[in-house]
Design a protein around this motif. Structure first.
Motif: not given
Length: 670
Positions: A194, A419, A555
């Motif tokens: 991100q 997500e 993740r």
């Protein structure tokens, strides 16, 4: 308004502002502009004044700042780090000036300073050495981030000059320059991570990292501007700014001493235009009464000093037309929508495109074809659409529908739970994913293959020479075909093939990073390689075994399991293994352990055949030596390898610093 209605509004505003404060200070991910936050705070203060029976001691109007994270030791500030009152217009500044004049008369000066958009920091020095660095936190206590702050080169670890007190605090702002932000943010995007919205958030997130070695990789800077001592050393703030420079502190040179409010307003107007020329972000101007005696006379409110105020610039915003929405596919398969705009001048540059982040953002804005939109630069960096001018919308305009299939290969897009982004799963057949992965693989931070740049990869792919990373290692068998390519002479081919052959010696961690697995950045690859030692152990690792590794979360673990469960990925790894790539950590025994390098300082530069730079660094430190960051007269040895930078060599030669090889370094230990 009835009391019950007022109570409801006060509770709602308080909850909203507390959440925004947490987003800003703790998560470093604000979801509201400073201007909107201040307006909501003013609204809450007005309601509390009208209905004082509902004033809560924990109200946002009674707090200085945000929260303190639990990841670091909490330290109470010796002098509270108060906030400044904000103003957004000239009249409020004139009112501030009148209040000052009523209190102390007309004989005073102002100091104007740029208001850096960064992270407030308090540094404590004892006997000329940096003792402690603490974040602002909630104003009365903050986080001890000394280890991380010591990695910032512009913050002196030891002072020079004379006249500084035995113990004192100095305060300033930690920030990141725009160019560094753009480069590092692009790396996060390339790694499927991100991105940060602006440099301030990136700087804040960096300071709160647990691993100081990771902080050191991110170039932070710091301007200092506020001296706090038991005994006053200077009569004025302006004198203190000049004085601390002599001690080695990094002080911004754009501050100005002003004789009256007219000069202050001129300074504000000047920098409203010039701020876009700076290499860093500012979001306003800080105005302070210069004399410390007069500051003391003016005093403080519960939250802020009466002798200072900040003027906040509004983010520049323009209106332009949305021409179309296009979609970019990254090497990880993430599909990012981009707004193509009618060119418009914004913050000193012509803006033609703006990020739309993901499908959620298109829905939030309710974008329609041909809409007129308001655009601003988030953190003065990334153009973004703020809202739509509904008054100018064509009644027949169709809503923008996010694509359901990959714009490059036509594969139906997928969205993983939790997500925001949609992904193209066709990583073996989608052109930008294929070429992007190969460009990443040959890049400087991965396999560092000379002669294989981005354009060459694109050309080789278009000509059908390469479809997978493993095909790079088969190019040696296609030399005759390679010669048919335009602008690709024999020397270029030789250099490229030599670079490919040399890459077979790159360590396992580089190969793992080069594979381009989602969320596996350079540091994560290094930790995984060190923990599992070889690719077979990593491929066989369970979810629980993966998350047992330091800094490996759910993740990353899921991404690794998904990647290695794909037959094509395993086939590719076997082809690379057959080509001679390193899929196992080469353990080098280092048996030295002495004080032979005690009191000696070193810099390591260049590429070495037998050892990596990190291994040489470990050898030096295990034997009492110290690694410096830059060449100076204090340096004892420069350990030089191949491809060392010419500027370092020239500087070391001028200073008569001994230049030694890695072999000579090891011989010194015998």
């Amino acid at each position: 308004m009835s009391p019950s209605e007022a109570k409801q509004q006060i509770d709602a505003l308080s909850a909203e502002l507390k959440q925004h404060t947490y987003n800003y200070y703790v998560l470093a991910m604000p979801t509201i502009s400073d201007f909107d936050f201040d307006k909501k705070l003013e609204q809450l203060a007005a309601l509390e004044k009208q209905f004082p029976e509902f004033l809560d001691p924990d109200s946002p109007t009674q707090r200085v700042g945000g929260f303190v994270t639990k990841e670091f030791t909490t330290v109470r500030h010796r002098w509270p780090m108060l906030s400044l009152g904000n103003t957004y217009n000239e009249q409020e500044l004139l009112d501030f000036d009148q209040r000052i004049r009523k209190a102390i008369g007309d004989n005073f000066e102002y100091v104007c300073e740029l208001k850096f958009d960064g992270l407030s920091m308090s540094l404590t020095y004892q006997d000329g050495k940096l003792l402690r660095a603490v974040t602002r936190g909630d104003g009365s206590q903050g986080d001890d981030v000394t280890t991380n702050v010591k990695t910032i080169h512009t913050i002196p670890k030891r002072l020079h000059g004379v006249g500084y007190p035995d113990t004192f605090e100095i305060r300033g702002e930690v920030f990141m320059h725009r160019k560094a932000f753009e480069r590092l943010n692009q790396e996060r995007i390339d790694n499927g991570e991100q991105p940060y919205a602006n440099p301030r958030n990136f700087a804040s997130g960096t300071i709160k990292l647990q691993d100081s070695s990771e902080v050191a990789k991110r170039p932070l800077d710091c301007f200092l501007y506020g001296l706090y001592t038991e005994k006053t050393l200077f009569k004025t703030h302006w004198e203190s700014l000049q004085g601390v420079k002599d001690w080695g502190f990094h002080v911004n040179n754009e501050s100005r001493l002003c004789n009256n409010i007219e000069e202050v307003l001129a300074f504000i107007t000047e920098w409203d235009k010039r701020r876009f020329e700076l290499s860093y972000d500012i979001d306003g101007i800080v105005i302070k009464v210069n004399s410390y005696g007069q500051q003391q006379e003016l005093g403080f409110t519960a939250k802020s000093p009466r002798w200072a105020i900040s003027y906040k610039y509004k983010a520049e915003q323009v209106q332009t037309q949305l021409l179309e929405v296009t979609y970019q596919v990254g090497r990880t398969g993430a599909v990012t929508p981009v707004a193509n705009l009618k060119p418009v001048l914004l913050a000193g540059t012509t803006v033609k495109r703006a990020t739309l982040h993901n499908a959620n953002e298109i829905l939030r804005l309710d974008l329609h074809k041909g809409d007129w939109v308001f655009v601003e630069k988030g953190g003065e960096i990334i153009p973004k659409i703020i809202s739509v001018n509904l008054d100018k919308r064509d009644a027949s305009a169709e809503a923008i529908q996010y694509v359901t299939h990959c714009p490059e290969c036509g594969t139906q897009l997928k969205r993983q739970e939790g997500e925001a982004a949609f992904y193209c799963p066709n990583d073996e057949g989608c052109r930008p994913q294929i070429t992007g992965k190969m460009q990443h693989y040959v890049g400087r931070k991965a396999m560092n293959i000379d002669g294989l740049g981005d354009e060459t990869i694109e050309t080789l792919f278009a000509r059908g020479f390469i479809r997978h990373i493993s095909d790079i290692y088969a190019l040696n068998n296609q030399q005759d075909n390679l010669k048919t390519m335009e602008r690709f002479g024999e020397k270029s081919i030789t250099n490229m093939l030599e670079g490919i052959e040399k890459s077979k010696q790159m360590p396992f961690e580089k190969v793992l990073f080069g594979l381009g697995i989602r969320f596996i950045g350079e540091t994560v690859a290094k930790k995984l390689a060190a923990y599992f030692k070889n690719i077979d152990a990593l491929m066989a690792a369970s979810f629980d075994e993966l998350i047992a590794v330091d800094e490996i979360g759910d993740r990353i673990a899921h991404s690794l399991i998904e990647y290695f469960s794909t037959d094509k990925h395993r086939e590719e790894i076997e082809k690379l293994r057959a080509a001679g790539l390193q899929f196992e950590v080469e353990e080098k025994e280092v048996t030295f352990a002495s004080d032979k390098f005690a009191g000696k300082s070193f810099i390591i530069s260049g590429v070495f055949e037998k050892y990596s730079r990190d291994e040489l660094k470990d050898i030096i430190e295990q034997n009492g030596g110290k690694i410096l960051s830059s060449i100076s007269a204090k340096l004892n040895y420069l350990v030089a390898g191949d491809n060392m930078g010419p500027s370092k060599l020239e500087k070391a030669t001028k200073l008569n610093i001994p230049i030694i090889s890695d072999e000579e370094l090891l011989a010194m230990l015998q």
